[in-house]
Design a protein around this motif. Structure first.
Motif, PDB file in Angstrom:
ATOM      1  N   ARG A 109       4.300  -4.110  -1.163  1.00  6.63           N
ATOM      2  CA  ARG A 109       3.882  -5.530  -0.504  1.00  6.63           C
ATOM      3  C   ARG A 109       4.405  -6.737  -0.492  1.00  6.63           C
ATOM      4  O   ARG A 109       3.483  -7.810   0.309  1.00  6.63           O
ATOM      5  N   GLN A 110       5.391  -6.693  -0.923  1.00  6.43           N
ATOM      6  CA  GLN A 110       5.767  -8.323  -2.041  1.00  6.43           C
ATOM      7  C   GLN A 110       4.956  -8.726  -2.687  1.00  6.43           C
ATOM      8  O   GLN A 110       5.118 -10.021  -2.151  1.00  6.43           O
ATOM      9  N   GLN A 111       4.457  -7.981  -2.974  1.00  3.08           N
ATOM     10  CA  GLN A 111       3.035  -9.272  -3.914  1.00  3.08           C
ATOM     11  C   GLN A 111       3.437  -9.525  -5.382  1.00  3.08           C
ATOM     12  O   GLN A 111       3.433  -8.754  -6.900  1.00  3.08           O
ATOM     13  N   GLN A 112       4.546 -10.610  -5.358  1.00  2.00           N
ATOM     14  CA  GLN A 112       5.367 -10.938  -6.402  1.00  2.00           C
ATOM     15  C   GLN A 112       4.322 -11.207  -7.578  1.00  2.00           C
ATOM     16  O   GLN A 112       4.672 -11.333  -8.457  1.00  2.00           O
ATOM     17  N   PRO A 113       3.484 -12.383  -7.305  1.00  2.00           N
ATOM     18  CA  PRO A 113       2.826 -12.682  -8.895  1.00  2.00           C
ATOM     19  C   PRO A 113       1.583 -12.046  -9.545  1.00  2.00           C
ATOM     20  O   PRO A 113       1.864 -11.442 -10.326  1.00  2.00           O
ATOM     21  N   LEU A 114       1.418 -11.152  -8.045  1.00  2.00           N
ATOM     22  CA  LEU A 114       0.309  -9.968  -8.498  1.00  2.00           C
ATOM     23  C   LEU A 114       1.276  -8.407  -9.400  1.00  2.00           C
ATOM     24  O   LEU A 114       0.789  -7.991 -10.230  1.00  2.00           O
TER      25      LEU A 114
END
Length: 469
Positions: A109-114
């Motif tokens: 989902r491209q949720q880099q910080p998470l």
């Protein structure tokens, strides 16, 4: 009527799991069929009764006409939900599996910080100083693989962690292959099972080239076990295994440490069977240590083989008071099927060592021995007493019953050779003529040089009586 498979599965549920399963069935996230909670309620109220298909269907699907295909479909769906519940429950209890799937979802989902925050938490679960098992290496490999996929999907020019991932995969694979080889070897010796475990020579060669692999306790411990149990049998390898178990056991699952203790004990018993009596003390210490820490209990019970082996070792060491106390203190830990027969049998062995032959025969007469080790052990005690009392007709009858038993029962593993030798040598003992020194010395020499025969001292004493006459 046969009890439905789903109901058989429910019998294994604890009461707390039944309650949680009800919540599971009530949740639209897992189930949207109203009949499923009703079916569970019916089972809870009628679990002790013989199953009635029409009553079951009526309780779950009130107002609907009974049809067999609908009934079987109902049970099939219910069974599937019960299995899904068990899988869901196991997943909820496995933090490593949770993070493996979570990281994959966040990356996709491209949720880099998470992703980075979850990766940090996942790594904190896998501290090498707390968890030495091969499974921790597998989890660490999965984390590195997710990290690689994350890096590769964001910037392909950036250096990756492929080396770390590869090294962890090697360590996991090597540890597991060595573990499987040790377990397979033990099974082949005890139960005469045949296994073909590949890649071991290549793993050995790779470990020699890359000794850094031994920095992982799982590889170190199972490599030492492989060297001691499978390859050399050298005492130095065994002592290393003993040392590594003591140092690293807190970081392994209880089942793995239990297996390692049993492998080490089997090493000692095999050494004993080949005449190295020094290992009796070592084996008994391993048994006591592992029993004290709870590793040897299976589902809360002390295995009958463990109970019997500990008594045999202590008798070999002439720890007679220890044996009496052990039987009294640990009989209640046996499975119900063995709580009478096995204490009687081990007490009979103690009585024999103390010279109380009348008590030996009294105890043996009380034993109902259905298991091969108990039957053959009991008959051996009776045989020894009857030989010493020179009840030759009774000895002949006993030998025949043991021969027939061995012919019918092929499931005695490596013990079979010992009992066949006992029958053979006892038959020849019966045929010896007192004073016929050539035949007497010939049999004594054969007994002395035969491997895997555990009654050598007793048999040699019986043979020597023929000389004195």
């Amino acid at each position: 009527m046969k009890r439905p498979v789903a109901f058989q599965l429910l019998q294994s549920f604890r009461s707390s799991e039944i309650q949680l399963f009800h919540v599971f069935l009530e949740s639209p996230a897992f189930n949207r069929r109203q009949e499923m909670p009703l079916l569970l309620d019916y089972w809870r109220q009628n679990r002790a009764e013989p199953p009635d298909a029409r009553a079951i269907f009526k309780a779950a699907c009130p107002g609907q006409p009974f049809r067999k295909q609908d009934y079987y479909l109902l049970l099939s769906r219910f069974h599937k939900l019960a299995e899904q519940f068990l899988a869901w429950q196991a997943f909820q209890q496995n933090e490593q599996a949770h993070y493996t799937h979570l990281l994959q979802a966040l990356r996709q989902r491209q949720q880099q910080p998470l992703f980075q925050r979850s990766m940090k938490k996942a790594r904190s679960l896998n501290k090498p100083q707390d968890n030495h098992a091969a499974d921790s290496l597998h989890f660490a490999y999965h984390l590195e693989r997710e990290q690689y996929d994350f890096i590769d999907s964001h910037d392909r020019t950036k250096p990756t962690n492929l080396q770390q991932a590869t090294d962890l995969l090697d360590a996991y694979y090597f540890a597991e292959k060595l573990r499987q080889t040790c377990l397979a070897h033990a099974r082949s010796v005890i139960n005469q099972e045949t296994y073909k475990i590949g890649m071991i020579p290549a793993i050995e060669a790779e470990i020699k080239k890359r000794p850094s692999l031994l920095e992982h306790p799982a590889v170190l411990l199972y490599h030492a076990c492989y060297q001691a149990v499978v390859v050399t049998g050298a005492q130095r390898s065994f002592q290393l295994l003993r040392q590594y178990i003591r140092v690293y056991k807190k970081g392994f699952p209880r089942q793995e440490i239990r297996d390692l203790y049993l492998l080490a004990i089997n090493y000692c018993i095999r050494a004993l069977n080949f005449g190295d009596t020094a290992f009796a003390q070592e084996a008994l210490q391993l048994y006591e240590e592992s029993l004290k820490e709870g590793y040897l209990l299976e589902d809360g019970y002390l295995p009958e083989s463990t109970f019997s082996n500990m008594v045999s070792l202590a008798l070999k060491l002439e720890y007679y008071e220890w044996v009496e106390a052990f039987i009294g203190n640990h009989s209640d830990k046996l499975k119900p099927a063995f709580r009478e027969s096995l204490p009687w049998y081990t007490s009979a062995k103690l009585a024999y060592e103390l010279g109380d032959t009348d008590r030996v025969l009294q105890l043996c007469a009380k034993i109902e021995a259905r298991q091969p080790f108990l039957y053959l052990g009991t008959k051996t005690l009776q045989l020894k007493v009857l030989c010493e009392q020179e009840e030759w007709d009774a000895v002949d009858s006993l030998l025949e019953s043991m021969r027939v038993y061995l012919q019918r029962h092929k499931d005695v593993g490596y013990h079979r050779e010992h009992y066949l030798l006992l029958l053979q040598f006892t038959r020849r003992l019966l045929g010896l003529i007192p004073g016929d020194l050539s035949k007497i010395f010939e049999l004594a020499a054969e007994v002395e040089t035969t491997k895997n025969f555990r009654e050598k001292p007793w048999m040699l004493r019986q043979i020597s009586k023929k000389v004195k006459r």
